[in-house]
Design a protein around this motif. Structure first.
Motif, PDB file in Angstrom:
ATOM      1  N   UNK A 170      70.399  53.582   5.089  1.00 25.63           N
ATOM      2  CA  UNK A 170      71.700  53.475   5.752  1.00 25.63           C
ATOM      3  C   UNK A 170      72.765  53.126   4.719  1.00 25.63           C
ATOM      4  N   UNK A 171      73.972  53.517   5.030  1.00 21.94           N
ATOM      5  CA  UNK A 171      75.131  53.140   4.233  1.00 21.94           C
ATOM      6  C   UNK A 171      76.363  53.213   5.127  1.00 21.94           C
ATOM      7  N   UNK A 172      77.459  52.649   4.666  1.00 19.44           N
ATOM      8  CA  UNK A 172      78.733  52.788   5.357  1.00 19.44           C
ATOM      9  C   UNK A 172      79.542  53.902   4.712  1.00 19.44           C
ATOM     10  N   UNK A 173      80.411  54.515   5.482  1.00 18.82           N
ATOM     11  CA  UNK A 173      81.336  55.458   4.873  1.00 18.82           C
ATOM     12  C   UNK A 173      82.161  54.729   3.810  1.00 18.82           C
ATOM     13  N   UNK A 174      82.688  55.466   2.841  1.00 21.00           N
ATOM     14  CA  UNK A 174      83.512  54.821   1.813  1.00 21.00           C
ATOM     15  C   UNK A 174      84.670  54.047   2.429  1.00 21.00           C
ATOM     16  N   UNK A 175      84.962  52.913   1.850  1.00 22.08           N
ATOM     17  CA  UNK A 175      86.013  52.056   2.406  1.00 22.08           C
ATOM     18  C   UNK A 175      87.342  52.786   2.582  1.00 22.08           C
ATOM     19  N   UNK A 176      87.827  53.574   1.589  1.00 25.61           N
ATOM     20  CA  UNK A 176      89.104  54.266   1.802  1.00 25.61           C
ATOM     21  C   UNK A 176      89.087  55.208   3.005  1.00 25.61           C
ATOM     22  N   UNK A 177      87.928  55.803   3.285  1.00 26.64           N
ATOM     23  CA  UNK A 177      87.830  56.710   4.431  1.00 26.64           C
ATOM     24  C   UNK A 177      87.936  55.932   5.744  1.00 26.64           C
ATOM     25  N   UNK A 178      87.306  54.768   5.801  1.00 24.38           N
ATOM     26  CA  UNK A 178      87.410  53.935   7.006  1.00 24.38           C
ATOM     27  C   UNK A 178      88.830  53.409   7.161  1.00 24.38           C
ATOM     28  N   UNK A 179      89.432  53.003   6.057  1.00 16.91           N
ATOM     29  CA  UNK A 179      90.816  52.514   6.106  1.00 16.91           C
ATOM     30  C   UNK A 179      91.752  53.615   6.605  1.00 16.91           C
ATOM     31  N   UNK A 180      91.539  54.849   6.139  1.00 18.56           N
ATOM     32  CA  UNK A 180      92.380  55.955   6.583  1.00 18.56           C
ATOM     33  C   UNK A 180      92.218  56.211   8.074  1.00 18.56           C
ATOM     34  N   UNK A 181      90.979  56.130   8.576  1.00 15.66           N
ATOM     35  CA  UNK A 181      90.745  56.349  10.010  1.00 15.66           C
ATOM     36  C   UNK A 181      91.417  55.251  10.834  1.00 15.66           C
ATOM     37  N   UNK A 182      91.354  54.008  10.365  1.00 18.80           N
ATOM     38  CA  UNK A 182      92.046  52.917  11.053  1.00 18.80           C
ATOM     39  C   UNK A 182      93.541  53.196  11.108  1.00 18.80           C
ATOM     40  N   UNK A 184      70.433  58.054   6.760  1.00 16.06           N
ATOM     41  CA  UNK A 184      69.806  59.026   5.884  1.00 16.06           C
ATOM     42  C   UNK A 184      68.305  59.072   6.149  1.00 16.06           C
ATOM     43  N   UNK A 185      67.783  60.250   6.390  1.00 16.57           N
ATOM     44  CA  UNK A 185      66.362  60.403   6.645  1.00 16.57           C
ATOM     45  C   UNK A 185      66.058  61.816   7.078  1.00 16.57           C
ATOM     46  N   UNK A 186      64.774  62.154   7.233  1.00 12.82           N
ATOM     47  CA  UNK A 186      64.390  63.536   7.545  1.00 12.82           C
ATOM     48  C   UNK A 186      64.882  64.032   8.901  1.00 12.82           C
ATOM     49  N   UNK A 187      65.237  63.128   9.800  1.00 12.27           N
ATOM     50  CA  UNK A 187      65.640  63.563  11.143  1.00 12.27           C
ATOM     51  C   UNK A 187      67.144  63.422  11.377  1.00 12.27           C
ATOM     52  N   UNK A 188      67.906  63.168  10.320  1.00 11.75           N
ATOM     53  CA  UNK A 188      69.347  62.985  10.468  1.00 11.75           C
ATOM     54  C   UNK A 188      70.105  64.137   9.824  1.00 11.75           C
ATOM     55  N   UNK A 189      71.120  64.612  10.529  1.00 12.47           N
ATOM     56  CA  UNK A 189      72.008  65.628   9.988  1.00 12.47           C
ATOM     57  C   UNK A 189      73.024  64.971   9.054  1.00 12.47           C
ATOM     58  N   UNK A 190      73.870  65.793   8.468  1.00 13.68           N
ATOM     59  CA  UNK A 190      74.953  65.263   7.650  1.00 13.68           C
ATOM     60  C   UNK A 190      75.911  64.452   8.536  1.00 13.68           C
ATOM     61  N   UNK A 191      76.575  63.454   7.965  1.00 15.61           N
ATOM     62  CA  UNK A 191      77.473  62.620   8.773  1.00 15.61           C
ATOM     63  C   UNK A 191      78.501  63.466   9.517  1.00 15.61           C
ATOM     64  N   UNK A 192      78.720  63.186  10.797  1.00 14.35           N
ATOM     65  CA  UNK A 192      79.652  63.998  11.586  1.00 14.35           C
ATOM     66  C   UNK A 192      81.106  63.642  11.299  1.00 14.35           C
ATOM     67  N   UNK A 193      81.987  64.600  11.571  1.00 19.22           N
ATOM     68  CA  UNK A 193      83.408  64.295  11.569  1.00 19.22           C
ATOM     69  C   UNK A 193      83.745  63.440  12.775  1.00 19.22           C
ATOM     70  N   UNK A 194      84.948  62.889  12.783  1.00 20.08           N
ATOM     71  CA  UNK A 194      85.346  61.995  13.872  1.00 20.08           C
ATOM     72  C   UNK A 194      85.206  62.649  15.236  1.00 20.08           C
ATOM     73  N   UNK A 195      85.619  63.882  15.348  1.00 17.29           N
ATOM     74  CA  UNK A 195      85.572  64.586  16.641  1.00 17.29           C
ATOM     75  C   UNK A 195      84.172  65.105  16.954  1.00 17.29           C
ATOM     76  N   UNK A 196      83.257  65.018  15.984  1.00 15.73           N
ATOM     77  CA  UNK A 196      81.921  65.575  16.167  1.00 15.73           C
ATOM     78  C   UNK A 196      80.884  64.531  16.560  1.00 15.73           C
ATOM     79  N   UNK A 197      81.294  63.272  16.656  1.00 12.74           N
ATOM     80  CA  UNK A 197      80.351  62.217  17.031  1.00 12.74           C
ATOM     81  C   UNK A 197      79.789  62.507  18.416  1.00 12.74           C
ATOM     82  N   UNK A 237      79.091  54.778  15.352  1.00 13.19           N
ATOM     83  CA  UNK A 237      78.325  55.995  15.072  1.00 13.19           C
ATOM     84  C   UNK A 237      78.940  56.756  13.901  1.00 13.19           C
ATOM     85  N   UNK A 238      80.258  56.726  13.814  1.00 15.14           N
ATOM     86  CA  UNK A 238      80.947  57.436  12.737  1.00 15.14           C
ATOM     87  C   UNK A 238      80.860  56.671  11.418  1.00 15.14           C
TER      88      UNK A 238
END
Length: 226
Positions: free
Chosen positions: A41-53, A209-222, A203-204
């Motif tokens: 697991x990881x968090x999205x990059x901080x600047x990306x979260x800040x931009x979404x906020x 990360x793992x064999x059963x996970x897709x690439x991280x979704x976009x905001x509207x794709x959650x 969720x966003x």
């Protein structure tokens, strides 16, 4: 920072204990885990979260009367135009879309603020802390995104803690919807819509990360369908 995911069964047990403490119904035994043993697991990059906020905060400003020209000017000055999703863009510029659904993003913003350490708690029984607004961009006063970034002291949560809260909200989302379907009262001051918005944000923000996970979704794709 990518870290090993905590034991999903231990996390789920803690989530179910919290549902029981709140007097909420428990999901069925076959209710799926959010991740599997061995995942990372990881968090999205901080600047990306800040931009979404910042974008969500601007959308809320539009909901409560900010003119579209002023909103566009702020986005341009903050270099955030590319961070606005197509549905958000239609609302910001033309007022098109479900106004109520955009207002509900207040709780998604609250959850993202918790992820960045701008809010100390994300209690399912409590409404959004109104003091949080002081830690958000002062859009009406012309504070740009970059100035806001330099003002706040973001201290992102540990990915394992954020993942555990995601699992809790995955269970809470089911339990609150079940409670509403049964005509029962929720245990606190928020409803299923608020819980769903908080889950959306988590969720966003939490990347699995793992064999059963897709690439991280976009905001509207959650996907909140399960």
């Amino acid at each position: 920072m990518t870290v090993p995911a905590p034991d999903p069964r231990e996390v789920r047990e803690a989530s179910l204990d919290e549902l029981s403490r709140l007097g909420l119904p428990l999901p069925p035994a076959q209710f799926p885990l959010v991740w599997e043993p061995g995942d990372q697991i990881e968090l999205r990059p901080r600047p990306e979260i800040e931009a979404r906020i910042a974008v969500l905060h601007l959308i809320l400003a539009r909901c409560f009367g900010m003119p579209p020209q002023a909103a566009m000017s702020w986005l341009l000055g903050s270099h955030l135009v590319e961070m606005v999703t197509p549905p958000e863009w239609q609302f910001v510029m033309g007022g098109k879309g479900d106004h109520r659904s955009f207002v509900l993003h207040h709780d998604a913003l609250f959850a993202l603020a918790w992820v960045l350490g701008l809010s100390k708690q994300l209690d399912p029984t409590l409404a959004v802390d109104e003091r949080l607004v002081e830690r958000l961009p002062h859009i009406a006063e012309g504070e740009t995104f970059s100035r806001w970034q330099s003002r706040i002291l973001a201290a992102p949560q540990h990915p394992a803690d954020a993942a555990a809260l995601l699992d809790l909200h995955y269970c809470l989302d089911w339990a609150y919807l079940e409670t509403e379907r049964g005509g029962l009262r929720a245990p606190g001051l928020v409803d299923a819509n608020a819980i769903g918005q908080r889950r959306w944000a988590l969720e966003w923000a939490v990347i699995l990360r793992g064999p059963y996970h897709d690439e991280p979704p976009g905001w509207e794709e959650v996907d909140l369908s399960t």
